[in-house]
Scaffold this motif. Structure first.
Motif, short mmCIF file in Angstrom:
data_model
loop_
_atom_site.label_atom_id
_atom_site.label_comp_id
_atom_site.label_asym_id
_atom_site.label_seq_id
_atom_site.Cartn_x
_atom_site.Cartn_y
_atom_site.Cartn_z
N SER A 1 10.30 -6.28 -9.15
CA SER A 1 10.32 -5.76 -7.07
C SER A 1 8.35 -5.66 -6.78
CB SER A 1 11.10 -4.85 -6.71
OG SER A 1 10.80 -3.73 -6.60
N GLY A 2 8.64 -5.38 -5.89
CA GLY A 2 6.85 -5.13 -4.58
C GLY A 2 6.34 -4.07 -5.81
N THR A 3 6.85 -2.79 -5.62
CA THR A 3 6.46 -2.03 -6.91
C THR A 3 6.09 -1.76 -7.98
OG1 THR A 3 8.79 -0.72 -5.28
CG2 THR A 3 7.17 0.35 -7.04
N ILE A 4 6.79 -2.53 -8.57
CA ILE A 4 5.94 -2.87 -9.55
C ILE A 4 4.62 -3.89 -9.65
CG2 ILE A 4 6.85 -4.89 -10.72
CD1 ILE A 4 6.97 -3.44 -13.40
N PHE B 1 5.06 4.79 5.34
CA PHE B 1 5.91 5.17 3.80
C PHE B 1 5.61 4.64 2.77
CE2 PHE B 1 9.62 4.54 0.56
CZ PHE B 1 9.62 5.60 0.80
N PHE B 2 5.21 3.24 2.60
CA PHE B 2 4.58 1.98 2.20
C PHE B 2 2.97 2.21 1.26
CE2 PHE B 2 8.62 0.77 3.16
CZ PHE B 2 9.15 0.74 1.59
N GLY B 3 2.39 2.62 2.62
CA GLY B 3 1.50 3.01 2.04
C GLY B 3 0.89 4.52 1.02
N ILE C 1 -4.91 -0.91 0.77
CA ILE C 1 -4.70 -1.03 2.08
C ILE C 1 -2.85 -1.84 2.17
CG2 ILE C 1 -5.32 -2.42 4.52
CD1 ILE C 1 -8.14 -2.13 2.96
N THR C 2 -2.42 -0.96 2.74
CA THR C 2 -1.27 -1.67 3.57
C THR C 2 -1.34 -2.75 4.68
OG1 THR C 2 -0.35 -0.40 2.57
CG2 THR C 2 1.19 -1.63 3.69
N HIS C 3 -0.37 -3.63 4.58
CA HIS C 3 -1.58 -5.03 5.33
C HIS C 3 -0.26 -4.72 6.84
CE1 HIS C 3 -2.84 -9.08 6.12
NE2 HIS C 3 -2.88 -8.53 7.46
N VAL C 4 1.38 -4.16 6.41
CA VAL C 4 1.92 -4.74 6.97
C VAL C 4 2.92 -3.52 6.87
CG1 VAL C 4 4.32 -4.44 8.32
CG2 VAL C 4 2.53 -6.11 8.80
N ASP C 5 3.03 -2.15 6.93
CA ASP C 5 3.52 -0.83 6.65
C ASP C 5 5.13 -0.95 7.30
OD1 ASP C 5 5.12 1.49 5.66
OD2 ASP C 5 2.66 1.67 5.34
N LEU D 1 -5.14 -5.35 -1.49
CA LEU D 1 -3.71 -5.62 -0.73
C LEU D 1 -2.35 -5.83 -0.56
CD1 LEU D 1 -3.87 -5.72 2.90
CD2 LEU D 1 -4.18 -8.51 2.43
N ASP D 2 -1.32 -4.21 -0.11
CA ASP D 2 -0.51 -5.14 -0.39
C ASP D 2 0.07 -5.54 0.80
OD1 ASP D 2 2.85 -4.63 -0.46
OD2 ASP D 2 2.94 -2.28 0.06
N GLY D 3 0.51 -6.91 0.36
CA GLY D 3 1.08 -7.69 1.84
C GLY D 3 2.99 -8.02 1.32
N SER E 1 9.28 -11.17 -3.38
CA SER E 1 9.87 -12.67 -2.75
C SER E 1 10.26 -12.37 -1.57
CB SER E 1 10.77 -13.20 -4.32
OG SER E 1 11.30 -11.67 -4.57
N GLN E 2 10.93 -11.13 -1.34
CA GLN E 2 11.96 -11.04 -0.52
C GLN E 2 11.85 -10.50 0.91
OE1 GLN E 2 10.62 -8.69 -2.26
NE2 GLN E 2 11.58 -6.26 -1.76
N LYS E 3 11.10 -11.37 0.81
CA LYS E 3 10.16 -10.69 2.92
C LYS E 3 9.80 -11.98 3.52
CE LYS E 3 9.43 -6.01 2.23
NZ LYS E 3 10.55 -5.23 2.95
#
Ligand code: PMP
Length: 361
Positions: free
Chosen positions: A61-64, A87-89, A133-137, A164-166, A189-191
């Motif tokens: 998932s995204g976290t890895i 939270f995700f930043g 940088i988180t693109h969208v938190d 960049l966290d997309g 993949s899930q968004k």
């Protein structure tokens, strides 16, 4: 009853993508399977806006992907800077701490973005090898002004590597890896890519790959960029078993995305976001956050007086519409609605009708 999953990921998946996923698996080291990886890489390069970046498609998932980005780019004697507005930043901070790296951060209030002057001040004082940088938190529904951040970063710290966290952005809003000078864009993949959860996807610049090579052993066997790059460059070479069926689905979904056209898709996301926000505003649900930085991929709606969060979401769910709760301090105060990927305007209209029914009972 029509069921609609309007949480900010996972998002609804096109029937054609589901059909691909439900095929029999094929050998993960066959030429036939390599074709799916190669095509997916070609399409993802277009979506990330990169020609020379290495695309890595990892079961996870995204976290890895977040942890991989950190561990493949940072030495233990170097420092990272986290730009966080939610939270995700903050998750990057947790990863850095857990993995024993040095770091500093700039945080904004939830619903706001980071003041550019704070970034300038910080970069004038100290050198950071990596900046995240988180693109969208997804906790705040805010879209970072990445290009503005990067102007400052490139001026005061041109050699910092940029992650960049997309996860809640890629495929729903513009990302231009090469043009903007980003070193890693990561997503799941899930968004907005409209595939079920299960694939972590990264695009890694040449500069970032070079850095990885200089680090030697990184203490992360499964998440090593170099091991994955080898199997991505030549999928017949085994490293770890690819997620065959989700790759079938990914290829199909990327074809659907590119046939819509990226500009059209990004415009549709803005139009749909504005459409549902205007409607919700009329019934007293104000959108949370600074209006200049709202993400087109999701909205946080603030409950008007007298609407109970748990009850509202439960009743709405009984009518087939699933939305998500607020996170941390926003829990009970807002609900989060995802409107990215495959979500259509008429579906938002339908969800809105159900919301009216719930609050008028
Ligand atoms: N970053 C952002 C912006 C996210 O929204 C999420 C998940 N909601 C993650 C990272 C973590 O991704 P995952 O849950 O797929 O591990």
């Amino acid at each position: 009853m029509k069921e609609l999953l309007l949480i900010p990921g996972p998002t609804p998946v096109n029937e054609e993508v589901l059909k691909e996923i439900s095929k029999q698996p094929i050998s993960h080291v066959s030429k036939d399977f390599a074709f799916y990886i190669e095509k997916s890489i070609e399409y993802l390069k277009e979506i990330f806006g990169t020609k020379k970046g290495s695309i890595l498609i990892i079961p996870g998932s995204g976290t890895i992907a977040m942890e991989m980005a950190i561990k493949n780019l940072l030495n233990k004697n170097e420092k990272a800077l986290v730009l966080s507005f939610g939270f995700f930043g903050d998750r990057f901070l947790e990863i850095l701490e857990e993995d024993g790296f040095m770091f500093d951060f700039i945080k904004s209030e939830w619903g706001e973005v980071i003041d550019l002057n704070l970034i300038t001040e910080k970069l004038k004082k100290e050198h950071f090898s990596v900046i995240t940088i988180t693109h969208v938190d997804t906790s705040t529904g805010i879209l970072a002004p990445v290009e503005d951040y990067l102007k400052v970063i490139k001026e005061f710290s041109p050699d910092s590597l940029i992650i960049l966290d997309g996860v809640c952005a890629t495929g729903g809003v513009k990302e231009k890896m090469d043009e903007w000078g980003i070193d890693v864009i990561l997503t799941g993949s899930q968004k907005a890519l409209s595939v079920p959860p299960g694939l972590a996807i990264l695009s890694v610049s040449e500069k970032a790959m070079e850095k990885r090579k200089h680090l030697g052993k990184i203490g992360f066997y499964y998440g090593d960029f170099l091991r994955w790059k080898e199997t991505m460059d030549d999928p017949i070479k085994y490293f770890a078993t690819h997620n065959t069926n989700y790759t079938f689905g990914l290829k199909k979904s990327l074809e659907i995305i590119l046939s819509e056209g990226l500009e059209n898709r990004f415009r549709r996301h803005y139009e749909n976001a504005n459409f549902i926000r205007e409607k919700m505003d009329k019934i007293g649900f104000k959108v949370f956050g600074n209006k200049n930085y709202l993400s087109p991929t999701l909205s946080l709606f603030v409950y008007p007086e007298g609407v109970d969060d748990e009850e509202f979401r439960k009743k709405l769910h009984e009518k087939g519409i699933t939305v998500a709760s607020g996170i941390k301090n926003l829990k009970g105060k807002v609900f989060r609605m995802g409107h990215m990927g495959e979500v259509k305007k008429d579906e938002l209209e339908y969800a809105y009708e159900k919301i009216i029914q719930v609050i008028n009972r």
